[in-house]
Motif scaffolding. Structure first.
Motif, PDB file in Angstrom:
ATOM      1  N   TRP A   4       0.821  -1.212   0.000  1.00  0.00           N
ATOM      2  CA  TRP A   4       0.000   0.000   0.000  1.00  0.00           C
ATOM      3  C   TRP A   4       0.852   1.257   0.000  1.00  0.00           C
ATOM      4  N   PHE A   5       1.970   1.215   0.708  1.00  0.00           N
ATOM      5  CA  PHE A   5       2.845   2.388   0.769  1.00  0.00           C
ATOM      6  C   PHE A   5       3.353   2.756  -0.621  1.00  0.00           C
ATOM      7  N   PHE A   9       2.539   6.245  -2.499  1.00  0.00           N
ATOM      8  CA  PHE A   9       3.690   7.084  -2.831  1.00  0.00           C
ATOM      9  C   PHE A   9       3.733   7.368  -4.332  1.00  0.00           C
ATOM     10  N   ASN A  10       3.518   6.347  -5.139  1.00  0.00           N
ATOM     11  CA  ASN A  10       3.555   6.531  -6.598  1.00  0.00           C
ATOM     12  C   ASN A  10       2.431   7.430  -7.090  1.00  0.00           C
ATOM     13  N   ILE A  11       1.253   7.276  -6.534  1.00  0.00           N
ATOM     14  CA  ILE A  11       0.134   8.140  -6.930  1.00  0.00           C
ATOM     15  C   ILE A  11       0.446   9.592  -6.574  1.00  0.00           C
ATOM     16  N   ILE A  12       0.925   9.825  -5.375  1.00  0.00           N
ATOM     17  CA  ILE A  12       1.251  11.183  -4.931  1.00  0.00           C
ATOM     18  C   ILE A  12       2.357  11.772  -5.793  1.00  0.00           C
ATOM     19  N   LYS A  33      -3.411  -1.172   8.192  1.00  0.00           N
ATOM     20  CA  LYS A  33      -2.207  -0.860   7.406  1.00  0.00           C
ATOM     21  C   LYS A  33      -2.363   0.466   6.675  1.00  0.00           C
ATOM     22  N   ILE A  34      -3.500   0.649   6.030  1.00  0.00           N
ATOM     23  CA  ILE A  34      -3.734   1.882   5.269  1.00  0.00           C
ATOM     24  C   ILE A  34      -3.751   3.094   6.206  1.00  0.00           C
ATOM     25  N   LYS A  35      -4.439   2.982   7.333  1.00  0.00           N
ATOM     26  CA  LYS A  35      -4.484   4.097   8.284  1.00  0.00           C
ATOM     27  C   LYS A  35      -3.089   4.455   8.785  1.00  0.00           C
ATOM     28  N   ASN A  36      -2.277   3.452   9.083  1.00  0.00           N
ATOM     29  CA  ASN A  36      -0.916   3.706   9.558  1.00  0.00           C
ATOM     30  C   ASN A  36      -0.056   4.371   8.494  1.00  0.00           C
ATOM     31  N   ILE A  37      -0.200   3.952   7.258  1.00  0.00           N
ATOM     32  CA  ILE A  37       0.561   4.560   6.161  1.00  0.00           C
ATOM     33  C   ILE A  37       0.134   6.014   5.978  1.00  0.00           C
TER      34      ILE A  37
END
Length: 85
Positions: A4-5, A9-12, A33-37
């Motif tokens: 997910w990271f 990161f790639n989208i941003i 996981k998503i919330k933590n990222i």
């Protein structure tokens, strides 16, 4: 095992425009996981509404979007019907 990271990161990095993150999954491990990222992302172009927007708010955000990236769900079907890339 999905990263997910790397995806976020790639989208941003690739879009370099305002990005609003919406939605939620009912899979507890993935949700955590998503919330933590998302907590680690410090970027003025990212608006984190993950788990915070209801269906109507999500639809309104998609209507005003250039691009929608998401899972195969009701929101993605709406985006396709609204001609959002």
């Amino acid at each position: 095992n999905f990263n997910w990271f790397d995806l976020l990161f790639n989208i941003i990095y690739l879009f370099r425009e305002k990005i609003t993150i919406i939605g939620k999954t009912f899979q507890k491990t993935t949700n955590k996981k998503i919330k933590n990222i998302l907590k680690t992302i410090n970027n003025k172009n990212v608006i984190n509404l993950y788990g915070k927007s209801d269906f109507k708010k999500s639809i309104d955000l998609i209507k005003n979007s250039k691009v929608y990236i998401g899972f195969d769900n009701g929101l993605s079907h709406f985006a396709v019907n609204a001609n959002i890339k």
